[in-house]
Design a protein around this motif. Structure first.
Motif, short mmCIF file in Angstrom:
data_model
loop_
_atom_site.label_atom_id
_atom_site.label_comp_id
_atom_site.label_asym_id
_atom_site.label_seq_id
_atom_site.Cartn_x
_atom_site.Cartn_y
_atom_site.Cartn_z
N ARG A 55 -2.79 -1.74 0.78
CA ARG A 55 -3.28 -1.17 2.15
C ARG A 55 -5.00 -0.93 2.09
O ARG A 55 -5.44 -0.99 3.11
CB ARG A 55 -2.69 -0.05 2.63
CG ARG A 55 -1.02 -0.44 3.14
CD ARG A 55 -0.34 0.80 3.81
NE ARG A 55 0.64 0.43 4.41
CZ ARG A 55 1.02 -0.13 5.89
NH1 ARG A 55 -0.16 -0.27 6.49
NH2 ARG A 55 2.21 -0.66 6.18
N GLU A 56 -5.29 -0.04 1.11
CA GLU A 56 -6.68 0.24 0.84
C GLU A 56 -7.25 0.92 1.88
O GLU A 56 -8.34 0.73 2.54
CB GLU A 56 -7.35 -0.95 0.75
CG GLU A 56 -6.92 -1.91 -0.41
CD GLU A 56 -7.97 -3.05 -1.05
OE1 GLU A 56 -8.88 -3.54 0.03
OE2 GLU A 56 -8.00 -3.59 -2.23
N CYS A 57 -6.40 2.41 2.41
CA CYS A 57 -6.69 2.81 3.66
C CYS A 57 -7.99 3.73 3.25
O CYS A 57 -8.38 4.17 2.11
CB CYS A 57 -5.67 3.96 3.86
SG CYS A 57 -4.36 3.19 4.22
N GLN A 58 -8.85 3.84 4.04
CA GLN A 58 -10.12 4.47 4.21
C GLN A 58 -9.93 6.01 3.68
O GLN A 58 -10.83 6.58 3.17
CB GLN A 58 -11.06 4.55 5.31
CG GLN A 58 -11.74 2.90 5.27
CD GLN A 58 -12.65 2.76 6.49
OE1 GLN A 58 -12.72 3.70 7.34
NE2 GLN A 58 -13.17 1.66 6.74
N CYS A 60 -7.69 7.39 1.98
CA CYS A 60 -7.01 7.46 0.62
C CYS A 60 -7.73 8.36 -0.32
O CYS A 60 -8.88 8.10 -0.64
CB CYS A 60 -6.38 6.20 0.08
SG CYS A 60 -5.68 6.40 -1.49
N ASN A 123 4.38 3.24 0.62
CA ASN A 123 4.04 2.76 1.86
C ASN A 123 4.82 1.77 2.48
O ASN A 123 4.26 1.27 3.62
CB ASN A 123 2.44 1.92 1.50
CG ASN A 123 2.46 0.83 0.58
OD1 ASN A 123 3.40 0.17 0.53
ND2 ASN A 123 1.22 0.50 0.25
N TYR A 147 2.27 4.60 9.20
CA TYR A 147 0.94 4.11 9.57
C TYR A 147 1.15 3.69 11.03
O TYR A 147 1.96 2.77 11.26
CB TYR A 147 0.69 2.90 8.52
CG TYR A 147 0.64 3.12 7.32
CD1 TYR A 147 -0.75 3.73 6.67
CD2 TYR A 147 1.55 3.48 6.27
CE1 TYR A 147 -0.76 4.02 5.38
CE2 TYR A 147 1.39 3.60 5.04
CZ TYR A 147 0.48 4.05 4.25
OH TYR A 147 0.25 4.33 3.21
#
Length: 203
Positions: A55-58, A60, A123, A147
């Motif tokens: 996902r590479e969520c900002q 995180c 996730n 999410y």
């Protein structure tokens, strides 16, 4: 059902722990308050086994990404051995997305073999039938991160998990976006929440 107890004489309380479900209760001696933490060693251990996440969520805090590395199984075993020696009752596996560690099932089973109850937060990606079966057999509970927006596939994932008899929590980060979701859930709860054990709001 194996219920164990640990006496903490110096802090005047006893822990009762259900090794099947992960339910934990503290009983303080008369006239004493529950301590904030155990001086004899951790009862719960948070253990990150991977920093891989698609996902590479900002937001995180671990900056997990698709280049994230996995812990070696031997290193995991060393931590679990030490956790057992320290009297740890539960290990919460984290990431990244922990269930995408290539040896995730082995790690779950290893934790159980050390008489510790594992749990984890996912996730939602990479939840294979093998992983969910091992979750049912080994874990006290698991959690799904929420999410927005809430998709049909997310609801279907919830239904599959709970249909297997797995205790499921939802973790949702409080933000200006998720506030509206939480507000709507509290006003008119969606039916899928009926099968959820708990909704955990994270800052």
């Amino acid at each position: 059902m194996a219920i164990i107890h640990q006496r903490h004489e110096g802090q005047h309380y006893t822990v009762f722990f259900n090794q099947q479900t992960g339910l934990q209760m503290r009983a303080e001696d008369k006239g004493y308050e529950e301590p904030f933490w155990s001086q004899d060693g951790p009862e719960l251990l948070d253990f990150s086994i991977t920093n891989y996440c698609e996902r590479e969520c900002q937001f995180c805090y671990r900056h997990s990404n698709q280049q994230g590395k996995n812990i070696y199984l031997k290193e995991a075993e060393l931590v679990i051995d030490q956790a057992q020696s320290a009297g740890v009752l539960q290990i919460a596996l984290g990431g990244g997305n922990p269930n995408q560690h290539p040896q995730f099932v082995e790690i779950l089973k290893m934790i159980r073999e050390h008489n510790i109850v594992p749990s984890y937060t996912s996730n939602g990606m990479g939840l294979t039938e093998e992983i969910l079966t091992a979750t049912k057999e080994c874990c006290g509970a698991m959690a799904l991160s929420v999410y927005p927006p809430i998709s049909d596939s997310f609801i279907e994932k919830i239904q599959v998990i709970v249909s297997m008899g797995i205790k499921l929590n939802l973790h949702i980060i409080l933000s200006t976006v998720t506030y509206e979701i939480l507000k709507s859930w509290l006003t008119i709860p969606p039916t899928f929440l009926d099968s959820i054990n708990a909704v955990i709001i994270l800052t």
